[in-house]
Design an enzyme around this catalytic site. Structure first.
Site, short mmCIF file in Angstrom:
data_model
loop_
_atom_site.label_atom_id
_atom_site.label_comp_id
_atom_site.label_asym_id
_atom_site.label_seq_id
_atom_site.Cartn_x
_atom_site.Cartn_y
_atom_site.Cartn_z
N LYS A 184 -10.66 -0.82 10.30
CA LYS A 184 -10.85 -2.04 9.49
C LYS A 184 -11.21 -3.23 10.36
O LYS A 184 -11.38 -4.34 9.87
CB LYS A 184 -9.58 -2.34 8.70
CG LYS A 184 -9.23 -1.27 7.65
CD LYS A 184 -8.00 -1.70 6.87
CE LYS A 184 -7.32 -0.56 6.17
NZ LYS A 184 -8.02 -0.07 5.00
N GLN B 294 -4.63 -5.67 6.90
CA GLN B 294 -5.63 -6.60 6.35
C GLN B 294 -5.56 -7.97 7.00
O GLN B 294 -6.25 -8.89 6.57
CB GLN B 294 -5.45 -6.74 4.83
CG GLN B 294 -5.55 -5.45 4.06
CD GLN B 294 -6.97 -4.86 4.05
OE1 GLN B 294 -7.93 -5.48 4.49
NE2 GLN B 294 -7.09 -3.63 3.56
N HIS C 91 0.87 -1.18 0.00
CA HIS C 91 0.00 0.00 0.00
C HIS C 91 0.91 1.24 0.00
O HIS C 91 2.01 1.20 0.54
CB HIS C 91 -0.84 -0.05 1.28
CG HIS C 91 -1.92 0.97 1.37
ND1 HIS C 91 -1.69 2.26 1.77
CD2 HIS C 91 -3.26 0.89 1.14
CE1 HIS C 91 -2.83 2.93 1.79
NE2 HIS C 91 -3.81 2.12 1.41
N CYS D 49 -4.82 2.47 -3.67
CA CYS D 49 -3.56 2.96 -3.06
C CYS D 49 -2.41 1.99 -3.29
O CYS D 49 -1.54 1.82 -2.43
CB CYS D 49 -3.72 3.26 -1.58
SG CYS D 49 -4.91 4.54 -1.24
N ASP E 149 3.00 -4.76 7.94
CA ASP E 149 1.76 -4.00 7.75
C ASP E 149 0.62 -5.01 7.85
O ASP E 149 0.36 -5.78 6.91
CB ASP E 149 1.79 -3.32 6.38
CG ASP E 149 0.47 -2.64 6.06
OD1 ASP E 149 -0.48 -2.77 6.86
OD2 ASP E 149 0.39 -1.99 5.00
N1 7TS Z 1 -1.89 -1.01 4.48
C1 7TS Z 1 -2.80 -1.79 3.89
C2 7TS Z 1 -2.44 -3.19 3.50
C3 7TS Z 1 -4.08 -1.30 3.65
O1 7TS Z 1 -4.98 -2.08 3.05
C4 7TS Z 1 -4.40 0.03 4.02
C5 7TS Z 1 -5.72 0.63 3.72
C6 7TS Z 1 -3.41 0.78 4.67
C7 7TS Z 1 -2.17 0.24 4.87
C8 7TS Z 1 -3.67 2.17 5.14
O2 7TS Z 1 -4.62 2.19 6.15
P1 7TS Z 1 -5.04 3.57 6.83
O3 7TS Z 1 -6.12 3.20 7.77
O4 7TS Z 1 -3.82 4.10 7.51
O5 7TS Z 1 -5.50 4.47 5.73
N2 7TS Z 1 -6.34 0.06 2.60
C9 7TS Z 1 -7.43 0.57 1.97
C10 7TS Z 1 -8.03 -0.09 0.91
O6 7TS Z 1 -7.66 -1.17 0.46
N3 7TS Z 1 -9.05 0.63 0.47
O7 7TS Z 1 -9.13 1.75 1.21
C11 7TS Z 1 -8.12 1.72 2.16
#
Ligand code: 7TS
Length: 415
Positions: free
Chosen positions: A231, A208, A128, A370, A205
């Protein structure tokens, strides 16, 4: 195919999610955008509201009762998160706004203090943007070099490739546990072992993975792990950084201000102990407490049960999508978490698919998610993605696939 084990899991929990019981554009909502953000169950919403109804006050400051209660709940939530991922102590859990902030924290503190020109950071092409851009900024500041592992056509990382890129200049391997596009579950335990053998630190990371499967940071032996609350059934504005205590202790602070200090003089200050050294200013108190409630909620269901149920759902979804000849599906067949990204033939844009599905009450995401470098690697600008959670059902998958087939037939006539 009929889902066998825990067919009732979603039926049982759906009542807890008020948002799922509505129509969108005149059709029952099917929420398949869980990788972007999950929905929130009633106990989490209640915990958040309860804080504002009954305990709202700033933490770690007042001697009065409300402040004491707020502080106790805020710290109890940290203990819950620590236990949830099997950290050795709650001192190893730093509250952040989200995973992105947690990665930036490590890059700006540990990274700036420890990396020098020519040092190497190993990432993968499937990261990401939040696990790429902070390291680019760090590399620009320090002269460190970024190296990338590329997934195979089946969306797998090649550990042989990792062994080849690791050198005595490798200071960090930062890798996604579950790709938010390929859905692959990466072998992070083996990656960590190989990286440690080469003397590098490891950041995982886990955005997910933490919401969907049991996570044990001691078994993984990673140095840092990041996740976002939104999430995993918690509100937005709260996430966490796990770090080994001995590493966090050595890291300089991130933001300066109140909360993170021990003593402040005019020209210098000393810093608070872990974890508060990294938590400057008034935190997202109600959100952290609600994260604790989310952890309670997930724990009560059981992460192994959630993972098993989602495995059945995604196996079913993947099989159904594979029956549609027009689709290109990304990611592996095995070792896949509960999401599937795909594309229709050229001329049918993923955004159009998502817009047509929305008209039928079905929420999926389209675009680059992203992960522009990954999409470039796949030779496309974007993709459509259906991502599941434990409250989704086989019936929802059936309706999604039927509507998708109708949409493909309709759009196919137009191109
Ligand atoms: N890393 C992964 C693997 C992610 O899927 C996401 C967000 C992030 C980092 C960043 O998360 P945040 O909460 O700091 O923004 N992924 C997604 C997505 O797949 N669609 O919208 C956000």
């Amino acid at each position: 195919m009929v889902l066998t084990s825990d067919r009732c899991l979603a039926d049982f929990v759906r009542a807890d999610f008020p948002i799922l019981h509505q129509t969108v554009n005149g059709k029952p909502l099917i929420y398949f955008d869980n990788a972007a953000s999950s929905q929130k169950p009633e106990p989490v919403l209640q915990a958040w509201l309860d804080y504002y109804h009954r305990h709202n006050a700033n933490v770690h400051r007042g001697a009065h009762t409300l402040s004491t209660r707020a502080t106790e709940e805020f710290e109890a939530a940290r203990d819950k998160v620590a236990k949830f991922i099997n950290a050795r102590s709650s001192q190893e859990i730093i509250y952040t706004r989200n995973a992105t902030e947690a990665i930036n924290l490590v890059a700006r503190t540990w990274g700036e203090a420890n990396l020098q020109e020519g040092d190497e950071i190993v990432l993968t092409v499937m990261e990401h943007h939040s696990n790429i851009v902070p390291w680019q900024i760090l590399a620009q500041k320090t002269g460190a070099v970024l190296k990338f592992l590329t997934p195979t056509n089946l969306g797998k990382l090649d550990l042989g490739q990792l062994q080849q890129v690791l050198t005595d200049r490798t200071k960090l391997v930062s890798v996604v546990h579950v790709s938010n596009v390929l859905g692959c579950i990466n072998p992070v335990e083996e990656i960590t072992q190989l990286a440690h053998r080469a003397g590098a630190k490891v950041l995982i990371d886990a955005c997910q993975s933490v919401p969907h499967m049991p996570i044990d940071v001691q078994a993984l032996d990673c140095d840092w792990l990041v996740a976002s609350g939104h999430k995993m059934c918690a509100p937005t504005g709260i996430g966490f950084l796990y770090g080994k205590a001995e590493i966090l202790t050595e890291m300089p602070p991130f933001l300066g201000g109140g909360e993170m200090i021990a003593e402040v003089y005019l020209y210098h200050s000393t810093y608070a102990d872990l974890p508060h050294k990294f938590e400057a200013g008034t935190p997202a108190i109600g959100e952290a407490i609600a994260l604790g409630a989310a952890v309670d909620y997930l724990t009560k269901i059981g992460m192994a049960k959630i993972h098993a149920y989602e495995q059945e759902l995604v196996t079913y979804l993947l099989a159904k999508l594979q029956e549609i000849p027009q689709l290109t599906i990304y990611g592996p067949k095995e070792q896949r978490a509960g999401l599937v990204a795909f594309n229709a033939p050229p001329g049918i844009h993923a955004n159009d698919l998502a817009a047509f599905l929305d008209q039928e009450g079905i929420a999926i995401r389209s675009g680059h998610h992203c992960t522009q470098p990954l999409h470039r690697h796949l030779g496309v600008n974007g993709s459509a993605r259906a991502s599941l959670y434990f409250y989704n059902t086989q019936e929802e998958i059936d309706r999604f696939v039927a509507v998708l087939q109708d949409t493909l037939a309709l759009l196919g006539k137009l191109v």
